[in-house]
Design an enzyme around this catalytic site. Structure first.
Site, short mmCIF file in Angstrom:
data_model
loop_
_atom_site.label_atom_id
_atom_site.label_comp_id
_atom_site.label_asym_id
_atom_site.label_seq_id
_atom_site.Cartn_x
_atom_site.Cartn_y
_atom_site.Cartn_z
CB ALA A 78 -5.02 2.13 -0.17
CG ASP A 79 -8.92 -3.25 1.35
OD1 ASP A 79 -9.06 -3.73 0.21
OD2 ASP A 79 -9.76 -3.41 2.25
#
Length: 207
Positions: A78-79
């Site tokens: 995730a970012d």
């Protein structure tokens, strides 16, 4: 009875670990990656979040391929990107950066984009992007100085952590609160289950 497939988290973020634990999931391993997160020229915030999440998943997948024990594992990455309009705010490492972020966020709305990428045992990578709109109160100089002194901003996208002291700055939030923290739980669980991972298996275990 088949064994539960392994899940690897391409992150060492304690916030993402806590969010997964909240959903009853404990990863079988952590595979943090080190990437250049500098935005490309004219790159939009949502595009940056999606690109980095995918790159993290791909990097972790390449690492896992070298370890036979991790073969066939799901890899979750995730970012999170914070932006005011098209302007992407940094993950603040220095107080000057955090101070500039707070000045930009004070008294106005901003967007938080969290992209998730899931590498599956089939070799495919699925992605989702979650957009949340957050509005801050107008911050006084004392509030900014006190928050900066707390050090909570360090390493956080946009120079703040909503799950900490800065939660008291939020006037309105439209979207996903856990996404702003770092991992949208609804979308993550839905994606895992859609790809065959038993995300709710831990719900049946006694507390």
């Amino acid at each position: 009875m088949t064994d539960t497939p392994k899940l690897l988290l391409a992150s060492a973020s304690p916030r993402r670990l806590q969010l997964l634990a909240q959903a009853g999931i404990e990863p079988d391993g952590l595979m943090p990656t080190s990437l250049d997160e500098t935005p490309l020229k004219n790159e939009l915030p949502r595009s940056l979040a999606k690109r980095l999440a995918r790159a993290k998943a791909e990097a972790a997948l390449a690492l896992s391929a070298r370890n036979p024990e991790q073969a066939g594992a799901y890899i979750l990455a995730a970012d999170t990107v914070v932006a005011v309009g098209r302007r992407i705010l940094p993950k603040a490492d220095f107080q000057e950066e955090a101070s500039e972020c707070l000045l930009l966020l004070s008294g106005r709305s901003h967007h938080v984009y969290t992209a998730i990428a899931l590498a599956t045992p089939k070799g495919t990578i699925r992605q989702r992007l979650v957009e949340t709109k957050v509005r801050f109160k107008r911050l006084s100089r004392l509030e900014m100085e006190t928050y900066l002194a707390s050090g909570e901003w360090r390493g956080k996208a946009g120079g703040y952590a909503i799950q900490g002291l800065a939660g008291s700055f939020v006037v309105k939030l439209v979207g996903s609160y856990p996404s702003v923290v770092g991992l949208p739980l609804y979308e993550t669980i839905t994606m895992l289950e859609g790809e065959g991972y038993p995300a709710k298996k831990g719900w049946l275990e006694p507390a």
